[in-house]
Design a protein around this motif. Structure first.
Motif, PDB file in Angstrom:
ATOM      1  N   VAL A   1       0.844  -1.197   0.000  1.00  0.00           N
ATOM      2  CA  VAL A   1       0.000   0.000   0.000  1.00  0.00           C
ATOM      3  C   VAL A   1       0.878   1.246   0.000  1.00  0.00           C
ATOM      4  O   VAL A   1       0.683   2.176  -0.767  1.00  0.00           O
ATOM      5  N   LYS A   2       1.896   1.216   0.851  1.00  0.00           N
ATOM      6  CA  LYS A   2       2.814   2.342   0.945  1.00  0.00           C
ATOM      7  C   LYS A   2       3.506   2.576  -0.405  1.00  0.00           C
ATOM      8  O   LYS A   2       3.633   3.701  -0.877  1.00  0.00           O
ATOM      9  N   SER A   3       3.916   1.468  -1.008  1.00  0.00           N
ATOM     10  CA  SER A   3       4.597   1.554  -2.288  1.00  0.00           C
ATOM     11  C   SER A   3       3.688   2.144  -3.361  1.00  0.00           C
ATOM     12  O   SER A   3       4.103   2.978  -4.160  1.00  0.00           O
ATOM     13  N   CYS A   4       2.413   1.700  -3.345  1.00  0.00           N
ATOM     14  CA  CYS A   4       1.455   2.222  -4.319  1.00  0.00           C
ATOM     15  C   CYS A   4       1.262   3.722  -4.111  1.00  0.00           C
ATOM     16  O   CYS A   4       1.178   4.483  -5.069  1.00  0.00           O
ATOM     17  N   ALA A   5       1.184   4.123  -2.855  1.00  0.00           N
ATOM     18  CA  ALA A   5       1.015   5.547  -2.559  1.00  0.00           C
ATOM     19  C   ALA A   5       2.190   6.344  -3.105  1.00  0.00           C
ATOM     20  O   ALA A   5       2.023   7.403  -3.712  1.00  0.00           O
ATOM     21  N   TRP A   6       3.397   5.800  -2.913  1.00  0.00           N
ATOM     22  CA  TRP A   6       4.588   6.435  -3.470  1.00  0.00           C
ATOM     23  C   TRP A   6       4.457   6.591  -4.984  1.00  0.00           C
ATOM     24  O   TRP A   6       4.666   7.673  -5.533  1.00  0.00           O
ATOM     25  N   ASP A   7       4.111   5.464  -5.645  1.00  0.00           N
ATOM     26  CA  ASP A   7       3.996   5.494  -7.112  1.00  0.00           C
ATOM     27  C   ASP A   7       3.002   6.546  -7.564  1.00  0.00           C
ATOM     28  O   ASP A   7       3.239   7.277  -8.526  1.00  0.00           O
TER      29      ASP A   7
END
Lengths: 334, 303
Positions: free
Chosen positions: B9-15
């Motif tokens: 989820v965190k990674s998606c938010a970053w992207d």
């Protein structure tokens, strides 16, 4: 290096043997190569070296005696550095100098930051096609002329029809702004326009540096449990810091060469905002055109101001090159 | 399990954040182009009432009809720009290659002196005014078509790029063997070096052609004869008059400006000119981007 010395020694022996007609021997052997250099060298001589001989205008009280400017220089009275004191005491010049340095400092530091940010973000995008699309769009402004940009800016800022006045300020109930008559907005406008034009272009060199980093560093960092943020701050940035510093130093060498096209075209030469848009090149141009009051012998003063700029520019480039050489001798200019 | 999904989820938010910021800047880079195109196809009537708009009601191609049928002035200005770009680029690439080739040959004794002579022009120059005097009094370029071509024919930067390319890609032994076969240097340059150097020729050629096409400075300072002005300079004159009359002239209530305004190209025609000025670059851009990027990175290689 050894090879070079060897060759040098060999050359010296050859020179000693044929000292008298070595030039003619070379001419005979490589006359084709000599002929090839003629057009290019002639152009460099005419366009770069003849103008350098013209800097003597800056030291005389130039008058048009005959129709040959070399003869005019010889006949005119030598006044030494007098011409330099005239423009150094001109308030407009001091403003232009101040503007040039402050704009350039902002453009160099903030511009580098923007370019670096873009490069780091582009590198995070895993889909090559998307990254390529972003990059293409961001590079496009670099290839458009300042004239085109002046049209674009005008369509945003025009009082009567401009997008900002008609689509933003009017619906909000705020009064319209005469952008081309109020100088206080111009540092921001010029900064935005400059960033749009050059940020994408500037990011290329950082992106190339980032792509060149060995993937093993990242693999090791991931094994150690580094997050994406940590990978950027602990691996990417330290590994390209040399490139960043070198680009900063090289750009600082050109601190007096503000982009004339930007400052001349984007404000549409409006006299009302000159206080914030005048830079040294523009000062020289305006004095030369006789559009800056205060001086009578415009040709002489503008030459002197130009020589001042060239000399300071030469010194700053030499100094910054020395600094670059200290950091990374591979990257230095000479 | 929970920790892992948290991570994605965190990674998606970053992207998402990354794409939004890059997308935003990308949009800022191309919106100006889009706005100019939209204005150029807006109905002139709509502009006088509502001003420039991204979403006009009522489109027309009238402006382009005006531009393309005005053979008297606008088309002539285009002709000058096109001729200068094509002819200047060709001449410039030939001269640059002819200068760079001897400098790349280690058997040419004076290559270092000549290289320095060229390189020095990047460090120091005489300034604008002496350059202007030489151009007008010695070269007599004022008010000729040559004024738009000659000053940009050679650039130290291009010579260095080409020299470096020749030196690093073309093996000396290739040239030596051609020499043994009895080929002269002109023949070697034409039939061995140049065909092997298409990437650098394309890069230098593209950058030169863009600097010719985008040039507004040479006509500003060297031309005041209307026959030889180019597109960019014509554009600077038009926009300056328009801005002066619209912003300053009208607001101070000068009456004579109304007649001046009537003779000026209308807003849509102006923008149509602008579109046609960026047209060649925007159209050629997708195909040539490869060389652009290559050229920009070549510049960082030490000469």
């Amino acid at each position: 290096m050894n090879l070079l010395n060897n060759r040098k020694n060999k050359n010296q022996i050859v020179i000693k043997q044929k000292a008298k007609n070595s030039f003619f021997n070379e001419l005979k052997k490589n006359y084709c190569l000599f002929i090839m250099t003629i057009p290019g060298l002639t152009l460099f001589f005419l366009l770069c070296y003849l103008p350098i001989s013209g800097i003597f205008i800056a030291f005389v009280d130039y008058k048009n005696y005959v129709n040959n400017f070399y003869l005019n220089i010889i006949k005119s009275k030598w006044v030494g550095l007098n011409n330099f004191t005239i423009f150094l005491n001109d308030r407009n010049f001091i403003y232009a100098l101040r503007n040039t340095i402050s704009y350039q400092l902002i453009f160099i530091f903030a511009g580098t930051l923007m370019s670096l940010l873009i490069a780091l973000l582009l590198n995070e995008i895993k889909n090559r096609y998307v990254a390529r699309f972003y990059q293409s769009c961001m590079l496009l402004p670099y290839f458009l002329s300042w004239t085109v940009f002046s049209y674009v800016v005008f369509s945003f800022l025009s009082v009567q029809n401009g997008v900002i006045n008609r689509m933003l300020l009017e619906p909000l109930g705020a009064g319209t702004v005469s952008w081309y008559m109020e100088s206080k907005y111009w540092p921001y406008i010029l900064f935005i326009v400059n960033t749009l034009k050059y940020a994408g272009y500037g990011s290329i060199i950082y992106l190339a540096a980032i792509v060149g980093i060995d993937p093993e560093y990242y693999e090791a960092a991931i094994i150690d449990g580094a997050s994406r943020w940590q990978q950027v701050t602990k691996v990417t940035i330290p590994l390209i810091s040399n490139v960043i510093i070198i680009m900063l130093v090289i750009n600082l060498g050109h601190i007096l060469s503000a982009d004339f096209g930007l400052f001349y075209n984007i404000p549409l030469q409006s006299e009302f905002i000159l206080e914030k848009t005048n830079v040294i090149d523009m000062y020289i141009y305006r004095v030369f055109q006789g559009r800056s009051g205060g001086t009578t012998n415009t040709l002489v003063i503008s030459t002197a101001a130009g020589l001042f700029k060239s000399l300071i520019g030469f010194i700053t480039v030499m100094v910054t090159n020395l600094v670059v050489k200290k950091i990374d001798s591979e990257k230095s200019l000479f | 399990m929970k920790a892992k999904s948290n991570k994605t989820v965190k990674s998606c938010a970053w992207d998402l954040l990354i794409n939004i910021s890059l997308g935003g800047f990308t949009l800022a880079c191309i919106i100006p182009v889009i706005l100019v195109v939209i204005i150029s196809i807006t109905e002139a009537k709509y502009i006088t009432i509502h001003g420039y708009s991204f979403f006009p009601k009522g489109l027309s191609l009238e402006a382009y009809r005006v531009v393309l049928t005005d053979t008297q002035s606008i088309l002539r200005v285009y002709g000058v720009s096109i001729f200068v770009t094509v002819f200047g680029t060709l001449l410039s690439v030939i001269i640059t290659a002819m200068l760079a080739y001897p400098l790349s040959r280690s058997s040419f004794r004076y290559r270092n002196i000549i290289s320095f002579i060229i390189f020095f022009t990047m460090l120091f120059n005489g300034g604008m005014v002496p350059w202007y005097i030489i151009c007008t009094q010695v070269l007599h370029l004022r008010n000729t078509l040559w004024a738009l071509i000659v000053p940009y024919l050679v650039s130290a930067f291009n010579v260095i790029i080409m020299k470096t390319f020749f030196k690093t890609t073309i093996h000396e032994s290739l040239i030596e063997s051609a020499k043994l076969d009895g080929a002269g240097d002109f023949k070697i340059l034409r039939s061995i070096v140049l065909p092997l150097s298409l990437p650098v020729l394309a890069t230098v050629g593209l950058f030169t052609s863009i600097s010719y096409w985008n040039d507004w400075w040479l006509p500003t300072i060297l031309i005041d004869d209307n026959r030889w002005i180019n597109l960019q300079y014509a554009m600077t004159r038009v926009i300056r008059n328009a801005a002066f009359l619209a912003e300053i002239g009208l607001s101070s209530g000068a009456s004579s400006t109304h007649t001046e305004l009537a003779r000026m190209p209308t807003e849509t025609v102006r923008m149509a000119m602008c579109v046609l000025a960026m047209g060649p670059i925007v159209l050629a851009y997708p195909f040539l981007q490869k060389y652009f990027v290559k050229g920009l990175t070549i510049g960082s290689i030490k000469g």
